[in-house]
Write a protein that holds these residues in place. Structure first.
Motif, PDB file in Angstrom:
ATOM      1  N   GLU A 124      15.135 -12.302 108.240  1.00  0.00           N
ATOM      2  CA  GLU A 124      15.535 -11.569 107.038  1.00  0.00           C
ATOM      3  C   GLU A 124      15.961 -10.137 107.323  1.00  0.00           C
ATOM      4  O   GLU A 124      16.423  -9.435 106.418  1.00  0.00           O
ATOM      5  CB  GLU A 124      14.374 -11.583 106.039  1.00  0.00           C
ATOM      6  CG  GLU A 124      13.948 -12.986 105.613  1.00  0.00           C
ATOM      7  CD  GLU A 124      12.720 -12.977 104.731  1.00  0.00           C
ATOM      8  OE1 GLU A 124      12.513 -11.973 104.003  1.00  0.00           O
ATOM      9  OE2 GLU A 124      11.948 -13.964 104.768  1.00  0.00           O
ATOM     10  N   GLY A 125      15.765  -9.676 108.560  1.00  0.00           N
ATOM     11  CA  GLY A 125      16.132  -8.301 108.901  1.00  0.00           C
ATOM     12  C   GLY A 125      15.216  -7.277 108.266  1.00  0.00           C
ATOM     13  O   GLY A 125      15.652  -6.197 107.871  1.00  0.00           O
ATOM     14  N   ARG A 126      13.917  -7.563 108.195  1.00  0.00           N
ATOM     15  CA  ARG A 126      12.959  -6.681 107.513  1.00  0.00           C
ATOM     16  C   ARG A 126      12.024  -5.992 108.513  1.00  0.00           C
ATOM     17  O   ARG A 126      11.399  -6.655 109.347  1.00  0.00           O
ATOM     18  CB  ARG A 126      12.114  -7.480 106.521  1.00  0.00           C
ATOM     19  CG  ARG A 126      12.873  -8.006 105.329  1.00  0.00           C
ATOM     20  CD  ARG A 126      11.977  -8.832 104.416  1.00  0.00           C
ATOM     21  NE  ARG A 126      10.795  -8.111 103.959  1.00  0.00           N
ATOM     22  CZ  ARG A 126       9.844  -8.642 103.192  1.00  0.00           C
ATOM     23  NH1 ARG A 126       9.945  -9.904 102.793  1.00  0.00           N
ATOM     24  NH2 ARG A 126       8.797  -7.919 102.831  1.00  0.00           N
ATOM     25  N   GLY A 127      11.938  -4.680 108.425  1.00  0.00           N
ATOM     26  CA  GLY A 127      10.950  -3.914 109.165  1.00  0.00           C
ATOM     27  C   GLY A 127      11.135  -3.873 110.667  1.00  0.00           C
ATOM     28  O   GLY A 127      10.196  -3.550 111.395  1.00  0.00           O
ATOM     29  N   LEU A 128      12.310  -4.203 111.157  1.00  0.00           N
ATOM     30  CA  LEU A 128      12.529  -4.281 112.601  1.00  0.00           C
ATOM     31  C   LEU A 128      12.488  -2.906 113.247  1.00  0.00           C
ATOM     32  O   LEU A 128      12.891  -1.906 112.625  1.00  0.00           O
ATOM     33  CB  LEU A 128      13.870  -4.961 112.892  1.00  0.00           C
ATOM     34  CG  LEU A 128      14.048  -6.363 112.310  1.00  0.00           C
ATOM     35  CD1 LEU A 128      15.438  -6.888 112.631  1.00  0.00           C
ATOM     36  CD2 LEU A 128      12.980  -7.300 112.842  1.00  0.00           C
ATOM     37  N   PRO A 129      12.020  -2.829 114.493  1.00  0.00           N
ATOM     38  CA  PRO A 129      11.987  -1.536 115.187  1.00  0.00           C
ATOM     39  C   PRO A 129      13.399  -0.963 115.345  1.00  0.00           C
ATOM     40  O   PRO A 129      14.394  -1.698 115.293  1.00  0.00           O
ATOM     41  CB  PRO A 129      11.388  -1.891 116.558  1.00  0.00           C
ATOM     42  CG  PRO A 129      10.696  -3.198 116.356  1.00  0.00           C
ATOM     43  CD  PRO A 129      11.463  -3.920 115.296  1.00  0.00           C
ATOM     44  N   LYS A 130      13.484   0.310 115.549  1.00  0.00           N
ATOM     45  CA  LYS A 130      14.765   0.976 115.722  1.00  0.00           C
ATOM     46  C   LYS A 130      15.513   0.362 116.902  1.00  0.00           C
ATOM     47  O   LYS A 130      14.950   0.155 117.966  1.00  0.00           O
ATOM     48  CB  LYS A 130      14.548   2.474 115.959  1.00  0.00           C
ATOM     49  CG  LYS A 130      15.836   3.279 115.979  1.00  0.00           C
ATOM     50  CD  LYS A 130      15.541   4.762 116.103  1.00  0.00           C
ATOM     51  CE  LYS A 130      16.833   5.587 116.074  1.00  0.00           C
ATOM     52  NZ  LYS A 130      16.556   7.035 116.196  1.00  0.00           N
ATOM     53  N   GLY A 131      16.786   0.065 116.673  1.00  0.00           N
ATOM     54  CA  GLY A 131      17.588  -0.554 117.717  1.00  0.00           C
ATOM     55  C   GLY A 131      17.629  -2.070 117.645  1.00  0.00           C
ATOM     56  O   GLY A 131      18.470  -2.703 118.274  1.00  0.00           O
ATOM     57  N   GLU A 132      16.725  -2.663 116.888  1.00  0.00           N
ATOM     58  CA  GLU A 132      16.713  -4.116 116.720  1.00  0.00           C
ATOM     59  C   GLU A 132      17.528  -4.492 115.484  1.00  0.00           C
ATOM     60  O   GLU A 132      17.566  -3.756 114.500  1.00  0.00           O
ATOM     61  CB  GLU A 132      15.279  -4.621 116.551  1.00  0.00           C
ATOM     62  CG  GLU A 132      14.392  -4.398 117.762  1.00  0.00           C
ATOM     63  CD  GLU A 132      14.552  -5.487 118.798  1.00  0.00           C
ATOM     64  OE1 GLU A 132      15.292  -6.463 118.522  1.00  0.00           O
ATOM     65  OE2 GLU A 132      13.961  -5.368 119.874  1.00  0.00           O
ATOM     66  N   GLU A 133      18.172  -5.644 115.540  1.00  0.00           N
ATOM     67  CA  GLU A 133      19.001  -6.104 114.426  1.00  0.00           C
ATOM     68  C   GLU A 133      18.578  -7.493 113.979  1.00  0.00           C
ATOM     69  O   GLU A 133      17.945  -8.238 114.736  1.00  0.00           O
ATOM     70  CB  GLU A 133      20.480  -6.136 114.839  1.00  0.00           C
ATOM     71  CG  GLU A 133      21.071  -4.766 115.138  1.00  0.00           C
ATOM     72  CD  GLU A 133      22.541  -4.857 115.483  1.00  0.00           C
ATOM     73  OE1 GLU A 133      23.049  -5.988 115.640  1.00  0.00           O
ATOM     74  OE2 GLU A 133      23.179  -3.795 115.613  1.00  0.00           O
ATOM     75  N   GLN A 134      18.931  -7.810 112.754  1.00  0.00           N
ATOM     76  CA  GLN A 134      18.665  -9.141 112.227  1.00  0.00           C
ATOM     77  C   GLN A 134      19.291 -10.183 113.149  1.00  0.00           C
ATOM     78  O   GLN A 134      20.456 -10.073 113.541  1.00  0.00           O
ATOM     79  CB  GLN A 134      19.257  -9.272 110.823  1.00  0.00           C
ATOM     80  CG  GLN A 134      18.976 -10.599 110.148  1.00  0.00           C
ATOM     81  CD  GLN A 134      19.504 -10.618 108.718  1.00  0.00           C
ATOM     82  OE1 GLN A 134      20.173  -9.685 108.273  1.00  0.00           O
ATOM     83  NE2 GLN A 134      19.211 -11.679 107.995  1.00  0.00           N
ATOM     84  N   SER A 135      18.522 -11.190 113.511  1.00  0.00           N
ATOM     85  CA  SER A 135      19.008 -12.199 114.458  1.00  0.00           C
ATOM     86  C   SER A 135      18.313 -13.521 114.207  1.00  0.00           C
ATOM     87  O   SER A 135      17.091 -13.642 114.366  1.00  0.00           O
ATOM     88  CB  SER A 135      18.771 -11.752 115.905  1.00  0.00           C
ATOM     89  OG  SER A 135      18.997 -12.826 116.808  1.00  0.00           O
ATOM     90  N   LEU A 136      19.094 -14.509 113.826  1.00  0.00           N
ATOM     91  CA  LEU A 136      18.520 -15.828 113.590  1.00  0.00           C
ATOM     92  C   LEU A 136      18.095 -16.469 114.909  1.00  0.00           C
ATOM     93  O   LEU A 136      17.119 -17.219 114.952  1.00  0.00           O
ATOM     94  CB  LEU A 136      19.534 -16.707 112.860  1.00  0.00           C
ATOM     95  CG  LEU A 136      18.994 -17.949 112.152  1.00  0.00           C
ATOM     96  CD1 LEU A 136      17.822 -17.610 111.242  1.00  0.00           C
ATOM     97  CD2 LEU A 136      20.101 -18.627 111.355  1.00  0.00           C
ATOM     98  N   ASP A 137      18.821 -16.184 115.967  1.00  0.00           N
ATOM     99  CA  ASP A 137      18.434 -16.717 117.277  1.00  0.00           C
ATOM    100  C   ASP A 137      17.058 -16.186 117.697  1.00  0.00           C
ATOM    101  O   ASP A 137      16.205 -16.941 118.197  1.00  0.00           O
ATOM    102  CB  ASP A 137      19.472 -16.337 118.335  1.00  0.00           C
ATOM    103  CG  ASP A 137      20.761 -17.134 118.187  1.00  0.00           C
ATOM    104  OD1 ASP A 137      20.674 -18.363 118.060  1.00  0.00           O
ATOM    105  OD2 ASP A 137      21.839 -16.529 118.202  1.00  0.00           O
ATOM    106  N   THR A 138      16.831 -14.876 117.504  1.00  0.00           N
ATOM    107  CA  THR A 138      15.532 -14.290 117.836  1.00  0.00           C
ATOM    108  C   THR A 138      14.445 -14.855 116.935  1.00  0.00           C
ATOM    109  O   THR A 138      13.313 -15.108 117.377  1.00  0.00           O
ATOM    110  CB  THR A 138      15.579 -12.762 117.707  1.00  0.00           C
ATOM    111  OG1 THR A 138      16.642 -12.257 118.526  1.00  0.00           O
ATOM    112  CG2 THR A 138      14.274 -12.130 118.147  1.00  0.00           C
ATOM    113  N   ALA A 139      14.789 -15.076 115.679  1.00  0.00           N
ATOM    114  CA  ALA A 139      13.825 -15.665 114.745  1.00  0.00           C
ATOM    115  C   ALA A 139      13.378 -17.043 115.231  1.00  0.00           C
ATOM    116  O   ALA A 139      12.177 -17.357 115.233  1.00  0.00           O
ATOM    117  CB  ALA A 139      14.437 -15.766 113.349  1.00  0.00           C
ATOM    118  N   VAL A 140      14.341 -17.858 115.647  1.00  0.00           N
ATOM    119  CA  VAL A 140      14.006 -19.199 116.128  1.00  0.00           C
ATOM    120  C   VAL A 140      13.102 -19.116 117.356  1.00  0.00           C
ATOM    121  O   VAL A 140      12.158 -19.911 117.504  1.00  0.00           O
ATOM    122  CB  VAL A 140      15.285 -19.992 116.449  1.00  0.00           C
ATOM    123  CG1 VAL A 140      14.954 -21.294 117.174  1.00  0.00           C
ATOM    124  CG2 VAL A 140      16.048 -20.305 115.165  1.00  0.00           C
ATOM    125  N   ALA A 141      13.363 -18.159 118.235  1.00  0.00           N
ATOM    126  CA  ALA A 141      12.525 -17.998 119.432  1.00  0.00           C
ATOM    127  C   ALA A 141      11.071 -17.703 119.050  1.00  0.00           C
ATOM    128  O   ALA A 141      10.130 -18.247 119.641  1.00  0.00           O
ATOM    129  CB  ALA A 141      13.078 -16.884 120.308  1.00  0.00           C
TER     130      ALA A 141
END
Length: 438
Positions: A124-141
């Motif tokens: 959902e792209g919520r609360g990610l650390p600075k420099g991180e972006e919304q990513s469905l691939d990372t979510a699946v991991a």
């Protein structure tokens, strides 16, 4: 030391030890009470490691849960369950950065439900650390990491995310014509092997999407459907242009397209259905394909003409060249060779479409034949070769009655008279041709 003094010292020490033990016991009880309070207010119903019944999102009171779980974390910083529940409280309070940090603390301590929520944060792209972006691939991991650590509830999130990923990635496998679908997705119309064949495919594809099929009951699809109407009309006109190609190369393309028209158009229609079933009209993939076809239509004719090479101009007639040329070849086909220009895309004349479709159905059933007359001599430089087309034995009822301009008439290229046999030469043919035109 006197005995009395020793007794007093022992008594004092005993008092201090008892007090210290009592304080320690009270502190432990207080910590357990804080943890239990956090459990009661913030346990997740699907957390296999919970110590309380579980509180649904609808019943959750974020403010009270945050205070209770902060106290629990202070009481025992190494207890991952409390970190997870604190993260959940922040998450439901929309304090996304705090939630993410708490989930990370729980995940560091191998708490699988927290890993699933970190996946949600990336999804959902919520609360990610600075420099991180919304990513469905990372979510699946992260979802897979949660599942690997025993959190079975992560499987549903994995399935849903992978379905979304599939809708965002174009895969030509499964389409009837992988090359043409890839070209439309990439917007690449250069170096077409047979431009007329490609146009027939595009026309059938566009009309299937632009029709009144079950795909477009959904109002969200109407804008995409409407955008295709100009492409359909453009394809119809340009197919007519290609028919007039006089070069040897151009005639070869026309003949190949003639023999394969039904097959190619069927591919286009089927691929339109496959596209909608696999991606839906809301998918970025489907919209990109339609936008590429519609957006490139103005330049597509020039690209296709370039791929055919320049149209060869007839040589100036010399005294050695006859003004009348003989019949070179006669062919009769059961299917209208230029079926794209005969498809019923007469958008400005909706009252004619039903009648037009009935005629096409008769043509496709082989009840009506198309006569093609080619006149020579057939020279390698493309001069002297002329092609005319007519209805063969009879004209479908109602064809001459379309009161629309010639270039929009769905059957204009075949005229309004049946010509059962090609005349022996162009001199005999010319008056028949002129009289039959719509």
């Amino acid at each position: 030391m006197h005995l009395i003094e020793l007794r007093h010292s022992i008594a004092a020490t005993s008092i201090l030890l008892a007090a210290s033990f009592a304080a320690s016991e009270a502190s432990g009880a207080s910590a357990q009470a804080s943890i239990a309070h956090c459990d009661a207010l913030a346990s997740h119903p699907k957390d296999p490691g919970r110590y309380a019944a579980g509180v649904t999102d609808e019943q959750f009171a974020p403010g009270a849960a945050i205070e209770a779980c902060k106290a629990a974390v202070d009481a025992d910083p190494e207890l991952p369950r409390s970190w997870f529940q604190l993260g959940r409280a922040y998450w439901l309070a929309q304090r996304d950065e705090d939630a993410f940090a708490a989930f990370v603390e729980a995940a560091k301590r191998d708490y699988a439900p927290a890993m699933k929520f970190i996946g949600d944060a990336y999804n959902e792209g919520r609360g990610l650390p600075k420099g991180e972006e919304q990513s469905l691939d990372t979510a699946v991991a992260w979802y897979q990491e949660a599942q690997n650590n025993g959190y079975k509830e992560a499987q549903q999130a994995i399935d849903e995310a992978q379905k979304v990923l599939a809708s965002l990635r174009f895969d030509p496998s499964g389409f009837q014509n992988k090359e043409y679908m890839t070209r439309m997705y990439e917007g690449n119309f250069d170096n077409l092997g047979n431009p007329l064949q490609f146009l027939m495919y595009v026309g059938a594809f566009s009309e299937e999407l632009g029709g009144t099929t079950v795909f477009f009951i959904d109002q969200d699809c109407q804008g995409m459907v409407t955008s295709l109407s100009g492409t359909i009309n453009g394809v119809q006109r340009f197919v007519s242009f290609l028919q007039s190609m006089q070069s040897e190369e151009g005639m070869a393309d026309v003949l190949i397209a003639l023999f394969t028209s039904s097959w190619v158009q069927d591919q286009g229609k089927r691929d339109a259905g496959i596209l909608m079933n696999r991606y839906s009209c809301k998918s970025p993939i489907a919209r990109k394909i339609v936008e590429n076809v519609v957006g490139s239509w103005e330049k597509l004719p020039a690209i296709i003409q370039a791929s055919l090479g320049p149209k060869k101009k007839p040589r100036a007639k010399t005294s050695e060249e006859p003004s009348v040329v003989s019949l070179y070849q006669q062919k009769e086909y059961g299917l209208y060779w230029g079926a794209i220009s005969g498809r019923c895309g007469i958008q400005n004349y909706p009252s004619k479409i039903d009648a037009c479709n009935r005629v096409l159905a008769l043509i496709n059933s082989n009840e009506y034949k198309i006569l093609t007359c080619s006149y020579g001599p057939y020279r390698k430089d493309g001069t002297g070769f002329r092609v005319y087309q007519f209805w063969s034995d009879r004209v479908p009822e109602g064809v001459p009655s379309y009161n629309v301009p010639g270039d929009e008439h769905p059957f204009g290229i075949l005229g309004q008279r049946a010509v059962g046999k090609c005349p022996a030469n162009t001199q005999d043919l010319e008056p028949i041709f002129q009289a039959s035109r719509l």
